[in-house]
Design a protein around this motif. Structure first.
Motif, PDB file in Angstrom:
ATOM      1  N   ILE A  74       0.850  -1.191   0.000  1.00  0.00           N
ATOM      2  CA  ILE A  74       0.000   0.000   0.000  1.00  0.00           C
ATOM      3  C   ILE A  74       0.886   1.241   0.000  1.00  0.00           C
ATOM      4  O   ILE A  74       1.837   1.349   0.793  1.00  0.00           O
ATOM      5  N   ASP A  75       0.577   2.179  -0.869  1.00  0.00           N
ATOM      6  CA  ASP A  75       1.282   3.476  -0.892  1.00  0.00           C
ATOM      7  C   ASP A  75       0.731   4.327   0.248  1.00  0.00           C
ATOM      8  O   ASP A  75      -0.166   5.153   0.062  1.00  0.00           O
ATOM      9  N   GLN A  76       1.294   4.128   1.435  1.00  0.00           N
ATOM     10  CA  GLN A  76       0.722   4.738   2.630  1.00  0.00           C
ATOM     11  C   GLN A  76       1.085   6.210   2.782  1.00  0.00           C
ATOM     12  O   GLN A  76       0.381   6.955   3.465  1.00  0.00           O
ATOM     13  N   ASN A  77       2.188   6.652   2.176  1.00  0.00           N
ATOM     14  CA  ASN A  77       2.564   8.067   2.289  1.00  0.00           C
ATOM     15  C   ASN A  77       2.218   8.874   1.045  1.00  0.00           C
ATOM     16  O   ASN A  77       2.498  10.078   0.977  1.00  0.00           O
ATOM     17  N   GLY A  78       1.625   8.240   0.042  1.00  0.00           N
ATOM     18  CA  GLY A  78       1.157   8.953  -1.138  1.00  0.00           C
ATOM     19  C   GLY A  78       2.237   9.481  -2.050  1.00  0.00           C
ATOM     20  O   GLY A  78       1.986  10.439  -2.807  1.00  0.00           O
ATOM     21  N   ASP A  79       3.421   8.868  -2.023  1.00  0.00           N
ATOM     22  CA  ASP A  79       4.498   9.354  -2.882  1.00  0.00           C
ATOM     23  C   ASP A  79       4.522   8.661  -4.246  1.00  0.00           C
ATOM     24  O   ASP A  79       5.409   8.907  -5.062  1.00  0.00           O
ATOM     25  N   GLY A  80       3.555   7.783  -4.503  1.00  0.00           N
ATOM     26  CA  GLY A  80       3.489   7.110  -5.789  1.00  0.00           C
ATOM     27  C   GLY A  80       4.414   5.918  -5.925  1.00  0.00           C
ATOM     28  O   GLY A  80       4.516   5.337  -7.010  1.00  0.00           O
ATOM     29  N   GLU A  81       5.085   5.536  -4.837  1.00  0.00           N
ATOM     30  CA  GLU A  81       5.996   4.395  -4.857  1.00  0.00           C
ATOM     31  C   GLU A  81       5.595   3.400  -3.768  1.00  0.00           C
ATOM     32  O   GLU A  81       4.874   3.755  -2.815  1.00  0.00           O
ATOM     33  N   PHE A  82       6.104   2.181  -3.917  1.00  0.00           N
ATOM     34  CA  PHE A  82       5.786   1.119  -2.958  1.00  0.00           C
ATOM     35  C   PHE A  82       7.097   0.630  -2.357  1.00  0.00           C
ATOM     36  O   PHE A  82       7.824  -0.158  -2.975  1.00  0.00           O
ATOM     37  N   ALA A  83       7.397   1.125  -1.162  1.00  0.00           N
ATOM     38  CA  ALA A  83       8.648   0.771  -0.493  1.00  0.00           C
ATOM     39  C   ALA A  83       8.514  -0.580   0.203  1.00  0.00           C
ATOM     40  O   ALA A  83       7.410  -1.120   0.371  1.00  0.00           O
ATOM     41  N   ALA A  84       9.667  -1.109   0.647  1.00  0.00           N
ATOM     42  CA  ALA A  84       9.673  -2.421   1.289  1.00  0.00           C
ATOM     43  C   ALA A  84       8.887  -2.407   2.599  1.00  0.00           C
ATOM     44  O   ALA A  84       8.255  -3.408   2.960  1.00  0.00           O
ATOM     45  N   ASP A  85       8.919  -1.267   3.313  1.00  0.00           N
ATOM     46  CA  ASP A  85       8.210  -1.209   4.589  1.00  0.00           C
ATOM     47  C   ASP A  85       6.716  -0.951   4.412  1.00  0.00           C
ATOM     48  O   ASP A  85       5.988  -0.828   5.398  1.00  0.00           O
ATOM     49  N   GLU A  86       6.243  -0.856   3.155  1.00  0.00           N
ATOM     50  CA  GLU A  86       4.823  -0.695   2.891  1.00  0.00           C
ATOM     51  C   GLU A  86       4.166  -2.006   2.470  1.00  0.00           C
ATOM     52  O   GLU A  86       3.020  -2.022   2.052  1.00  0.00           O
ATOM     53  N   LEU A  87       4.911  -3.102   2.596  1.00  0.00           N
ATOM     54  CA  LEU A  87       4.355  -4.433   2.357  1.00  0.00           C
ATOM     55  C   LEU A  87       3.399  -4.795   3.487  1.00  0.00           C
ATOM     56  O   LEU A  87       3.772  -4.757   4.658  1.00  0.00           O
ATOM     57  N   ILE A  88       2.167  -5.140   3.141  1.00  0.00           N
ATOM     58  CA  ILE A  88       1.172  -5.462   4.174  1.00  0.00           C
ATOM     59  C   ILE A  88       0.836  -6.948   4.224  1.00  0.00           C
ATOM     60  O   ILE A  88       0.253  -7.413   5.203  1.00  0.00           O
ATOM     61  N   PHE A  89       1.207  -7.698   3.182  1.00  0.00           N
ATOM     62  CA  PHE A  89       0.922  -9.139   3.192  1.00  0.00           C
ATOM     63  C   PHE A  89       1.755  -9.836   2.127  1.00  0.00           C
ATOM     64  O   PHE A  89       2.016  -9.291   1.055  1.00  0.00           O
ATOM     65  N   LYS A  90       2.132 -11.081   2.466  1.00  0.00           N
ATOM     66  CA  LYS A  90       2.806 -11.963   1.512  1.00  0.00           C
ATOM     67  C   LYS A  90       2.242 -13.361   1.700  1.00  0.00           C
ATOM     68  O   LYS A  90       2.177 -13.873   2.821  1.00  0.00           O
ATOM     69  N   GLY A  91       1.811 -13.972   0.608  1.00  0.00           N
ATOM     70  CA  GLY A  91       1.215 -15.301   0.709  1.00  0.00           C
ATOM     71  C   GLY A  91       1.373 -16.076  -0.587  1.00  0.00           C
ATOM     72  O   GLY A  91       1.896 -15.564  -1.584  1.00  0.00           O
TER      73      GLY A  91
END
Length: 218
Positions: A103-120
């Protein structure tokens, strides 16, 4: 020629009989060895404690849609309306895949490693289903639940309990194929902490029991 008395002959017969009683025939020896081997290999039955059933209560529920690798939750308190990335990594045969949700939680248009919310991971699927996850569109539903049993630290002040958390994610393609994701990595062992009881000293005011008065024995 040496002669033997009847008494000596009888004693010799008794001695041979006793030696015969304590010795085993080859057949009986094999039977004893087989019996011993069977006893050593027989597992001992131990009484197992019955496991207490874990009960689960709902923490949150998210619903949204995905399209060609992008998704957005339309329902749910967290991440509602935020841009999401669904990365699909199929295996060599294309019948299973690992999926990452960010999820792009800070709205910068990028998806950083710490914005991973799930892996399955998916179970075994048709290749067409895996292709639909990569290039197609559909719906996504995510339910997070908290277990009723937790491990707690119980000091007088500042006690906390750790509870297990599980994620149930279903993805449905436009062809009505439903895929349930199984958590991987650190998402297999999620947990949450909750405070229990008084957390500050001032809360304990008036709750600390006074010493019980004793009678004067003098």
């Amino acid at each position: 020629m040496q002669k033997h008395s009847p008494q000596a002959a009888e004693q010799g017969i008794n001695l041979q009989q006793r030696e015969h009683d304590h010795s085993c025939s080859p057949h009986q020896s094999l039977q004893n060895e087989a019996r011993t081997t069977k006893l050593l290999r027989t597992p001992f039955t131990s009484q197992m404690m019955s496991a207490t059933d874990q009960k689960w209560s709902k923490l949150s529920r998210h619903q949204g849609d995905y399209d060609a690798g992008l998704f957005q939750f339309k329902r749910g308190k967290d991440w509602k309306g935020m841009d999401g990335l669904m990365e699909v990594f199929p295996n060599q045969r294309g019948r299973k895949a690992t999926i990452k949700l960010s999820i792009d939680q800070n709205g910068d248009g990028e998806f950083a490693a710490d914005e991973l919310i799930f892996k399955g991971g998916t179970g075994r699927q048709r290749s067409a289903v895996i292709d639909d996850l990569i290039n197609g569109s559909g719906s996504l539903q995510w339910v997070r639940e908290k277990g009723s049993m937790g491990m707690c630290t119980l000091p007088a002040i500042g006690a906390v309990c750790n509870f297990s958390v599980r994620s149930l994610i279903n993805i449905t393609t436009n062809d009505d194929a439903t895929i349930q994701l199984r958590p991987k990595g650190r998402f297999r062992f999620e947990s949450m902490q909750e405070p229990v009881g008084p957390q500050w000293d001032d809360v304990m005011d008036g709750l600390v029991p006074l010493p019980v008065p004793t009678s004067d024995l003098a």
